[in-house]
Motif scaffolding. Structure first.
Motif, PDB file in Angstrom:
ATOM      1  N   ARG A 158       3.182   1.095  -5.454  1.00  7.87           N
ATOM      2  CA  ARG A 158       3.093   1.414  -3.980  1.00  7.87           C
ATOM      3  C   ARG A 158       2.316   0.250  -3.625  1.00  7.87           C
ATOM      4  O   ARG A 158       1.481  -0.329  -4.035  1.00  7.87           O
ATOM      5  CB  ARG A 158       2.156   2.718  -3.948  1.00  7.87           C
ATOM      6  N   LEU A 203      -5.908   2.653   7.427  1.00  2.51           N
ATOM      7  CA  LEU A 203      -5.460   4.084   6.714  1.00  2.51           C
ATOM      8  C   LEU A 203      -4.273   4.564   7.572  1.00  2.51           C
ATOM      9  O   LEU A 203      -3.273   5.081   7.084  1.00  2.51           O
ATOM     10  CB  LEU A 203      -6.515   4.883   6.089  1.00  2.51           C
ATOM     11  N   PRO A 252       2.405   5.757   4.232  1.00  2.15           N
ATOM     12  CA  PRO A 252       1.775   7.019   3.950  1.00  2.15           C
ATOM     13  C   PRO A 252       1.534   7.224   2.373  1.00  2.15           C
ATOM     14  O   PRO A 252       0.614   7.800   1.799  1.00  2.15           O
ATOM     15  CB  PRO A 252       2.465   8.296   4.294  1.00  2.15           C
ATOM     16  N   GLU A 253       2.386   6.342   1.679  1.00  6.31           N
ATOM     17  CA  GLU A 253       2.328   6.313   0.108  1.00  6.31           C
ATOM     18  C   GLU A 253       1.291   5.409  -0.519  1.00  6.31           C
ATOM     19  O   GLU A 253       1.192   5.007  -1.835  1.00  6.31           O
ATOM     20  CB  GLU A 253       3.615   6.149  -0.795  1.00  6.31           C
ATOM     21  N   SER A 254       0.351   4.714   0.501  1.00 12.49           N
ATOM     22  CA  SER A 254      -0.368   3.718  -0.069  1.00 12.49           C
ATOM     23  C   SER A 254      -1.555   4.194  -0.666  1.00 12.49           C
ATOM     24  O   SER A 254      -2.131   5.212  -0.327  1.00 12.49           O
ATOM     25  CB  SER A 254      -0.754   2.883   1.145  1.00 12.49           C
ATOM     26  N   ASP A 255      -1.993   3.523  -1.718  1.00  8.93           N
ATOM     27  CA  ASP A 255      -3.176   3.743  -2.397  1.00  8.93           C
ATOM     28  C   ASP A 255      -4.443   3.007  -2.035  1.00  8.93           C
ATOM     29  O   ASP A 255      -4.134   1.772  -1.401  1.00  8.93           O
ATOM     30  CB  ASP A 255      -3.186   3.652  -3.934  1.00  8.93           C
ATOM     31  N   VAL A 256      -5.552   3.475  -2.390  1.00  8.79           N
ATOM     32  CA  VAL A 256      -6.769   2.497  -2.032  1.00  8.79           C
ATOM     33  C   VAL A 256      -7.413   2.467  -3.227  1.00  8.79           C
ATOM     34  O   VAL A 256      -7.767   3.141  -4.145  1.00  8.79           O
ATOM     35  CB  VAL A 256      -7.580   3.435  -1.016  1.00  8.79           C
ATOM     36  N   SER A 284      -3.013   7.926  -2.978  1.00 13.94           N
ATOM     37  CA  SER A 284      -2.697   8.279  -1.582  1.00 13.94           C
ATOM     38  C   SER A 284      -2.955   9.813  -1.163  1.00 13.94           C
ATOM     39  O   SER A 284      -3.353   9.990  -0.261  1.00 13.94           O
ATOM     40  CB  SER A 284      -1.399   8.033  -1.197  1.00 13.94           C
ATOM     41  N   GLU A 285      -2.683  10.649  -2.384  1.00 17.90           N
ATOM     42  CA  GLU A 285      -2.472  12.037  -2.448  1.00 17.90           C
ATOM     43  C   GLU A 285      -3.812  12.521  -2.340  1.00 17.90           C
ATOM     44  O   GLU A 285      -4.321  13.612  -1.895  1.00 17.90           O
ATOM     45  CB  GLU A 285      -2.011  12.771  -3.387  1.00 17.90           C
ATOM     46  N   ILE A 330      -6.616  10.666  -0.630  1.00 19.95           N
ATOM     47  CA  ILE A 330      -7.311  10.170   0.638  1.00 19.95           C
ATOM     48  C   ILE A 330      -7.410  11.089   1.501  1.00 19.95           C
ATOM     49  O   ILE A 330      -6.584  12.148   1.915  1.00 19.95           O
ATOM     50  CB  ILE A 330      -6.527   8.968   1.129  1.00 19.95           C
TER      51      ILE A 330
END
Length: 338
Positions: free
Chosen positions: A119, A252, A257-261, A297-298, A300
């Motif tokens: 991702r 953000l 929308p699938e981006s991780d942090v 991402s889920e 956040i």
């Protein structure tokens, strides 16, 4: 004119290198520290060599692309990313060897480029001195094979290789002058919104290196804008500046929308901020502890909770730094490369 001058200057230094090394070694005998002048000169010489090589290769890519006609084509973008990764690898390896710098990671690795279900990622890093930027970008480009993109202060374009290379990649230089806030946020939104699965958008939420004066000014500013709750939380931070939430929240909101942090904290470079700090600390003979916090991402939080979440994460990073500062003063036998 800076780029040609740098290449010619590097050639001149190379020709006179044997004599210069002898002089640097001789002077080092009379300066406190182990071969301080010799180490500084040697690192600067290698840095200049990398700069000159980058400029030469960038010029070659410009010629091959039809005098810049196809410089934005994906194949040439890939070539410039490879050139960036090579330069970072050489500079960081030279710094680690010359200044006896060791890096120890104590976290799970970041998902590598090309891995299953990879991702795009946002990298929110603590900022402490010029060295951490090189370590972080090298870790992203070479450690996990990602394509870093970053928004930088415009004065960094005085470095010719940074200017030429990053202006050909999805990165941006922005003014820090008052009244440029909207331009900065638009740039952040564009950088985040155009990420692909192999990209990593790097943000330093503090906006600068920690100093006590900056910390007090940031706390006062939070009070001035009517946020005593955040000012109180900022006053509890011991090693970091309070994060600036607007830019992070813009990224953000704009990122796929699938981006991780990934939050990045490090301890060990706090005393190497100014040129004087670096001079007094050479050879560094130090270890840098690094930890990465992964937020899929889920997990956040929604926009109305992101500011509090960011301050929560920054407080955790600040606490971790406090716990690690004494540890980083001790040598590690087998540090893991960053």
């Amino acid at each position: 004119m800076i780029a040609p001058g740098l290449v010619l200057g590097t050639l001149a230094v190379t020709v006179t290198l044997p004599l210069t090394l002898i002089v640097a070694g001789f002077l080092s005998r009379y300066v406190p520290g182990k071969w301080r002048i010799f180490r500084i000169f040697w690192f600067l010489f290698l840095y200049l060599l990398v700069e000159a090589a980058v400029l030469a290769m960038a010029f070659s890519l410009w010629l091959i692309s039809g005098f810049g006609w196809r410089i934005r084509h994906p194949s040439f973008v890939d070539a410039h990313y490879s050139l960036l990764a090579w330069a970072l690898r050489r500079i960081v390896a030279s710094a680690k060897f010359t200044f006896r710098l060791r890096v120890l990671r104590e976290d799970a690795p970041v998902a590598r480029s090309g891995a299953a279900h990879v991702r795009p990622i946002l990298v929110l890093s603590r900022h402490a001195g010029p060295g951490d930027s090189f370590l972080l970008m090298d870790g992203i480009a070479n450690g996990v094979g990602r394509r870093p993109r970053i928004v930088m202060k415009e004065f960094l374009q005085w470095d010719p290789s940074v200017d030429i290379l990053l202006n050909r990649l999805p990165s941006a230089f922005v003014s820090t002058a008052k009244g440029e806030r909207e331009v900065l946020l638009e740039t952040i939104a564009d950088m985040a919104g155009t990420m692909g699965p192999d990209d990593a958008f790097v943000i330093f939420p503090e906006g600068g290196n920690y100093t006590r004066k900056r910390a007090l000014r940031a706390i006062e500013k939070l009070r001035e804008i009517g946020r005593p709750d955040l000012a109180e939380r900022a006053a509890e931070l011991r090693n970091t500046l309070p994060p600036r939430s607007t830019g992070v929240m813009t990224a953000l909101a704009s990122a796929p929308p699938e981006s991780d942090v990934y939050f990045v904290g490090h301890a060990g470079l706090e005393t190497f901020v100014t040129a004087g700090d670096i001079w007094r600390g050479i050879p560094t003979d130090t270890s840098v502890a690094v930890r990465v916090w992964h937020v899929p991402s889920e997990l956040i939080p929604p926009a109305d909770r992101q500011e509090g979440w960011l301050f929560d994460m920054w407080a955790e990073i600040d606490t971790w730094i406090t716990e690690r500062l004494e540890l980083t003063e001790e040598p590690f036998d087998d540090p893991e490369a960053y």
